[in-house]
Design a protein around this motif. Sequence first.
Motif, mmCIF file in Angstrom:
data_model
loop_
_atom_site.group_PDB
_atom_site.id
_atom_site.type_symbol
_atom_site.label_atom_id
_atom_site.label_comp_id
_atom_site.label_asym_id
_atom_site.label_seq_id
_atom_site.Cartn_x
_atom_site.Cartn_y
_atom_site.Cartn_z
ATOM 1 N N THR A 133 0.826 -1.345 0.088
ATOM 2 C CA THR A 133 0.082 -0.011 -0.093
ATOM 3 C C THR A 133 0.911 1.387 -0.038
ATOM 4 O O THR A 133 0.632 2.151 -0.689
ATOM 5 C CB THR A 133 -0.879 0.077 1.339
ATOM 6 O OG1 THR A 133 -1.867 -1.272 0.991
ATOM 7 C CG2 THR A 133 -1.884 1.375 1.369
ATOM 8 N N SER A 137 0.658 4.247 -3.070
ATOM 9 C CA SER A 137 0.357 5.372 -2.789
ATOM 10 C C SER A 137 1.564 6.286 -3.031
ATOM 11 O O SER A 137 1.122 7.396 -3.706
ATOM 12 C CB SER A 137 0.184 5.379 -1.256
ATOM 13 O OG SER A 137 -0.171 6.762 -0.762
ATOM 14 N N ASP A 156 -5.840 7.831 -2.115
ATOM 15 C CA ASP A 156 -5.994 6.698 -0.905
ATOM 16 C C ASP A 156 -7.103 5.797 -1.479
ATOM 17 O O ASP A 156 -6.963 4.518 -1.499
ATOM 18 C CB ASP A 156 -6.928 7.470 0.235
ATOM 19 C CG ASP A 156 -5.623 8.280 0.995
ATOM 20 O OD1 ASP A 156 -4.531 7.797 0.794
ATOM 21 O OD2 ASP A 156 -5.949 9.039 1.899
ATOM 22 N N SER A 157 -8.070 6.161 -2.416
ATOM 23 C CA SER A 157 -9.076 5.348 -2.928
ATOM 24 C C SER A 157 -8.370 4.449 -4.010
ATOM 25 O O SER A 157 -8.864 3.336 -4.311
ATOM 26 C CB SER A 157 -10.217 6.102 -3.533
ATOM 27 O OG SER A 157 -10.950 6.751 -2.393
ATOM 28 N N THR A 159 -5.319 3.727 -4.421
ATOM 29 C CA THR A 159 -4.506 2.829 -3.786
ATOM 30 C C THR A 159 -5.245 1.638 -3.305
ATOM 31 O O THR A 159 -4.838 0.386 -3.477
ATOM 32 C CB THR A 159 -3.389 3.515 -2.716
ATOM 33 O OG1 THR A 159 -2.831 4.468 -3.201
ATOM 34 C CG2 THR A 159 -2.675 2.354 -2.107
#
Length: 197
Positions: A133, A137, A156-157, A159
Motif C-alpha cells: 500500500t 500510494s 487513497d481510494s 491505492t
Amino acid sequence: MPTGVHLRDARQQLFDAAERVLLRDGAGGLTSRAVTDEAGCAKGVLHRHFADFDAFLAELVLDRAAGLDARARTLGGSAGTGTVAGNLTDALTGLFGPVPVAIIPLITFRDELRARLREATPGGGIAVLAQITTAVSGYLTEERALGRVSAGADIDSLTLSLVGGGHLLFADRDPGPPDAAAVGKLVTSVLADVVRR
C-alpha cells in the motif's frame, strides 16, 4: 532428528525453511515441527533463537516484508517513465509474489501474530499489505506531482482499489497467478478516469 547439526545462519535457514513449508503446505501446515524438519535441525534450535513460535513467525513476516522494499523502490524510481498503468502492472505482479500472498493468510488467522506485528510496527497495518500500500500510494503521489495522474485524483481510494483488487487476483492461486493481461486490465480500469493521456 540430529541435535548436533550446525547451522551457519540459523535464523535465515529457519526463515527459508518456513517459506518453503508455507508455499508447499499453506498457513495451516506451518508448525514449528514442520519448520525444523524442513531445515534439518532439532526443534530446540528454533527456540534457542526465538522466544516462541509466534515470535519466530513475527520475525519471519517482518523479514519478508522488508524484502518488498527493493521492489517498492523500483516502483518509485519508475515515476515519469513508461506508462503509469504499465509501471503499476509490473509492480503489482512483483509485489504480490507467491511469498507475500502466502504470508497474508498467516497473519489474518493468527491473532497472536497480528498482536506481535502491531507491537513491532505500531500503526503499520497488516505487514506485507502495508508495504504494498505504501509503495503504490507513494508512486501515485509522485505521478500526480508530475502531472501524469489528475491533480484531483483521490490517491487513497485508488491505492485501496489497486491493492485490494491485486490481492484478490493473486490470492486465487488455482490454477496459478494471473497473467499480466489480467493485472493490466485491473490497473487500467482503476486508473481510467485519472491518468492523463
